[in-house]
Scaffold this motif. Structure first.
Motif, PDB file in Angstrom:
ATOM      1  N   LEU A 155       0.845  -1.193   0.000  1.00 24.98           N
ATOM      2  CA  LEU A 155       0.000   0.000   0.000  1.00 24.98           C
ATOM      3  C   LEU A 155       0.881   1.243   0.000  1.00 24.98           C
ATOM      4  N   VAL A 156       0.441   2.262  -0.715  1.00 20.69           N
ATOM      5  CA  VAL A 156       1.208   3.498  -0.834  1.00 20.69           C
ATOM      6  C   VAL A 156       0.343   4.673  -0.376  1.00 20.69           C
ATOM      7  N   THR A 157       0.910   5.515   0.489  1.00 13.89           N
ATOM      8  CA  THR A 157       0.234   6.726   0.952  1.00 13.89           C
ATOM      9  C   THR A 157       0.972   7.946   0.375  1.00 13.89           C
ATOM     10  N   LYS A 158       0.588   9.107   0.803  1.00 19.35           N
ATOM     11  CA  LYS A 158       1.297  10.328   0.386  1.00 19.35           C
ATOM     12  C   LYS A 158       2.722  10.321   0.959  1.00 19.35           C
ATOM     13  N   ASP A 159       3.590  11.066   0.320  1.00 17.23           N
ATOM     14  CA  ASP A 159       5.003  11.045   0.702  1.00 17.23           C
ATOM     15  C   ASP A 159       5.256  11.549   2.123  1.00 17.23           C
ATOM     16  N   ASN A 160       4.431  12.472   2.593  1.00 14.89           N
ATOM     17  CA  ASN A 160       4.689  13.112   3.884  1.00 14.89           C
ATOM     18  C   ASN A 160       3.722  12.649   4.981  1.00 14.89           C
ATOM     19  N   ALA A 161       3.221  11.447   4.859  1.00 14.86           N
ATOM     20  CA  ALA A 161       2.310  10.935   5.896  1.00 14.86           C
ATOM     21  C   ALA A 161       3.039  10.876   7.236  1.00 14.86           C
ATOM     22  N   SER A 162       2.361  11.334   8.267  1.00 14.07           N
ATOM     23  CA  SER A 162       2.979  11.339   9.602  1.00 14.07           C
ATOM     24  C   SER A 162       2.907   9.945  10.236  1.00 14.07           C
ATOM     25  N   ASP A 163       3.631   9.783  11.331  1.00 12.74           N
ATOM     26  CA  ASP A 163       3.589   8.499  12.041  1.00 12.74           C
ATOM     27  C   ASP A 163       2.179   8.200  12.531  1.00 12.74           C
ATOM     28  N   GLU A 164       1.488   9.214  13.035  1.00  6.38           N
ATOM     29  CA  GLU A 164       0.128   9.006  13.533  1.00  6.38           C
ATOM     30  C   GLU A 164      -0.815   8.583  12.411  1.00  6.38           C
ATOM     31  N   GLU A 165      -0.615   9.139  11.232  1.00  4.48           N
ATOM     32  CA  GLU A 165      -1.456   8.765  10.098  1.00  4.48           C
ATOM     33  C   GLU A 165      -1.174   7.300   9.682  1.00  4.48           C
ATOM     34  N   ILE A 166       0.088   6.909   9.707  1.00  6.57           N
ATOM     35  CA  ILE A 166       0.427   5.510   9.390  1.00  6.57           C
ATOM     36  C   ILE A 166      -0.186   4.578  10.438  1.00  6.57           C
ATOM     37  N   GLU A 167      -0.129   4.989  11.702  1.00  2.58           N
ATOM     38  CA  GLU A 167      -0.753   4.182  12.759  1.00  2.58           C
ATOM     39  C   GLU A 167      -2.260   4.072  12.521  1.00  2.58           C
ATOM     40  N   SER A 168      -2.899   5.166  12.164  1.00  2.00           N
ATOM     41  CA  SER A 168      -4.344   5.141  11.916  1.00  2.00           C
ATOM     42  C   SER A 168      -4.692   4.224  10.756  1.00  2.00           C
ATOM     43  N   LEU A 169      -3.855   4.193   9.746  1.00  2.00           N
ATOM     44  CA  LEU A 169      -4.095   3.296   8.615  1.00  2.00           C
ATOM     45  C   LEU A 169      -3.964   1.831   9.045  1.00  2.00           C
ATOM     46  N   ILE A 170      -2.993   1.552   9.892  1.00  2.00           N
ATOM     47  CA  ILE A 170      -2.831   0.174  10.381  1.00  2.00           C
ATOM     48  C   ILE A 170      -4.066  -0.240  11.177  1.00  2.00           C
ATOM     49  N   TRP A 171      -4.566   0.661  12.005  1.00  2.00           N
ATOM     50  CA  TRP A 171      -5.776   0.355  12.757  1.00  2.00           C
ATOM     51  C   TRP A 171      -6.985   0.183  11.826  1.00  2.00           C
ATOM     52  N   GLN A 172      -7.047   0.954  10.774  1.00  2.00           N
ATOM     53  CA  GLN A 172      -8.130   0.807   9.807  1.00  2.00           C
ATOM     54  C   GLN A 172      -8.091  -0.581   9.152  1.00  2.00           C
ATOM     55  N   LEU A 173      -6.896  -1.057   8.840  1.00  2.00           N
ATOM     56  CA  LEU A 173      -6.753  -2.404   8.285  1.00  2.00           C
ATOM     57  C   LEU A 173      -7.172  -3.458   9.307  1.00  2.00           C
ATOM     58  N   ARG A 174      -6.850  -3.220  10.559  1.00  2.00           N
ATOM     59  CA  ARG A 174      -7.239  -4.180  11.594  1.00  2.00           C
ATOM     60  C   ARG A 174      -8.755  -4.255  11.735  1.00  2.00           C
ATOM     61  N   ASP A 175      -9.406  -3.128  11.751  1.00  2.00           N
ATOM     62  CA  ASP A 175     -10.858  -3.118  11.844  1.00  2.00           C
ATOM     63  C   ASP A 175     -11.491  -3.848  10.660  1.00  2.00           C
ATOM     64  N   ALA A 176     -10.957  -3.600   9.475  1.00  2.00           N
ATOM     65  CA  ALA A 176     -11.512  -4.243   8.280  1.00  2.00           C
ATOM     66  C   ALA A 176     -11.280  -5.754   8.298  1.00  2.00           C
ATOM     67  N   ALA A 177     -10.153  -6.183   8.865  1.00  2.00           N
ATOM     68  CA  ALA A 177      -9.861  -7.620   8.921  1.00  2.00           C
ATOM     69  C   ALA A 177     -10.875  -8.344   9.792  1.00  2.00           C
ATOM     70  N   HIS A 178     -11.163  -7.797  10.939  1.00  2.00           N
ATOM     71  CA  HIS A 178     -12.057  -8.484  11.871  1.00  2.00           C
ATOM     72  C   HIS A 178     -13.530  -8.255  11.538  1.00  2.00           C
ATOM     73  N   ALA A 179     -13.847  -7.168  10.881  1.00  2.00           N
ATOM     74  CA  ALA A 179     -15.230  -6.918  10.467  1.00  2.00           C
ATOM     75  C   ALA A 179     -15.520  -7.452   9.071  1.00  2.00           C
ATOM     76  N   ARG A 180     -14.486  -7.919   8.389  1.00  2.00           N
ATOM     77  CA  ARG A 180     -14.584  -8.451   7.032  1.00  2.00           C
ATOM     78  C   ARG A 180     -15.187  -7.402   6.076  1.00  2.00           C
ATOM     79  N   THR A 181     -14.566  -6.227   6.106  1.00  2.00           N
ATOM     80  CA  THR A 181     -15.046  -5.115   5.273  1.00  2.00           C
ATOM     81  C   THR A 181     -13.940  -4.596   4.344  1.00  2.00           C
ATOM     82  N   PHE A 182     -13.037  -5.468   3.923  1.00  2.00           N
ATOM     83  CA  PHE A 182     -11.944  -5.021   3.050  1.00  2.00           C
ATOM     84  C   PHE A 182     -12.453  -4.527   1.689  1.00  2.00           C
ATOM     85  N   ASP A 183     -13.554  -5.046   1.263  1.00  2.00           N
ATOM     86  CA  ASP A 183     -14.077  -4.605  -0.034  1.00  2.00           C
ATOM     87  C   ASP A 183     -14.340  -3.096  -0.044  1.00  2.00           C
ATOM     88  N   LYS A 184     -14.715  -2.548   1.103  1.00  2.00           N
ATOM     89  CA  LYS A 184     -14.954  -1.109   1.193  1.00  2.00           C
ATOM     90  C   LYS A 184     -13.662  -0.307   0.997  1.00  2.00           C
TER      91      LYS A 184
END
Length: 230
Positions: free
Chosen positions: A118-147
């Motif tokens: 996965l690729v984000t913007k060049d200047n994504a902050s650490d907090e934004e990267i953490e938020s993306l990881i949490w978003q992936l975790r939520d999608a994994a357990h809720a089975r909402t990756f298609d969204k």
């Protein structure tokens, strides 16, 4: 191991050739007293000689037994047990608070059956990267990756783990799969990782913020069950 061999010397007797020869030899008158004295002394001291011989044999056998026993003890003795160190306790991962800022936009740069880049913007902050990881975790357990425009079918078919590698920008994003020299050198340049699945626990997951390939920050304990956000 040395082995001592002791020869058996028979006790002196009147039948021994050297004694029999001395007894059968003619005795001159001038030597009669000397021979008689020698014979009498041999007869008189026979018991003492036998005692001394038995004592010598006993001492020799004891010496042999001691000499044989020492190497055997040295060879067969069990060395003292090595003190066993206490088993190291598993390092506890302290869960970090979930960031409150929204995750950055991303695109799927590359994927196969078990890896997603996965690729984000060049200047994504650490907090934004953490938020993306949490978003992936939520999608994994809720089975909402298609969204998220990630195939839920591929996630469900994981065997048994799927990896997500997150990059700031696309400059180094091809380093894990492209042929030829890595675009950014031999080290790993991902900004964050998320893994989902396991051999014994199909729902196990882990997330890490990466500062470089040798310094990563675990966002939660992967052995702790997932709790959906309220």
């Amino acid at each position: 191991m040395s082995l001592f061999v002791f020869r058996h010397h028979p006790e002196p007797s009147a039948k021994a050739p050297r004694i029999r020869g001395a007894m059968d030899a003619p005795v001159t008158p001038q030597n009669a007293g000397v021979l008689q004295l020698r014979f009498r002394m041999t007869t008189k001291d026979k018991g003492n000689a036998l005692t001394r011989l038995v004592a010598r044999r006993t001492m020799a056998l004891a010496t042999l037994a001691f000499a044989v026993t020492i190497p055997v003890i040295g060879c067969k003795s069990t060395p003292p047990p090595t003190p066993t160190s206490k088993p190291q306790q598993a390092q506890q991962v302290q869960a970090l608070p979930r960031p409150s800022i929204p995750p950055p936009a991303f695109k799927v740069f590359h994927h196969d059956d078990s890896n997603f880049t996965l690729v984000t913007k060049d200047n994504a902050s650490d907090e934004e990267i953490e938020s993306l990881i949490w978003q992936l975790r939520d999608a994994a357990h809720a089975r909402t990756f298609d969204k998220l425009k990630i195939s839920q079918k591929l996630i469900d078919a994981r065997k048994p783990i799927v990896w997500f590698h997150i990059y700031r920008g696309s400059k180094c994003a091809s380093e894990k799969y492209a042929e030829g020299s890595p675009p950014c050198g031999g080290s790993y340049h991902g900004a964050g990782d998320y893994t989902y699945g396991g051999f014994t626990n199909h729902e196990r997951d882990a997330g890490a913020l990466l500062h470089d390939e040798n310094h990563e920050l675990q966002l939660w304990d992967p052995d702790t069950p997932y709790i959906a956000p309220s």
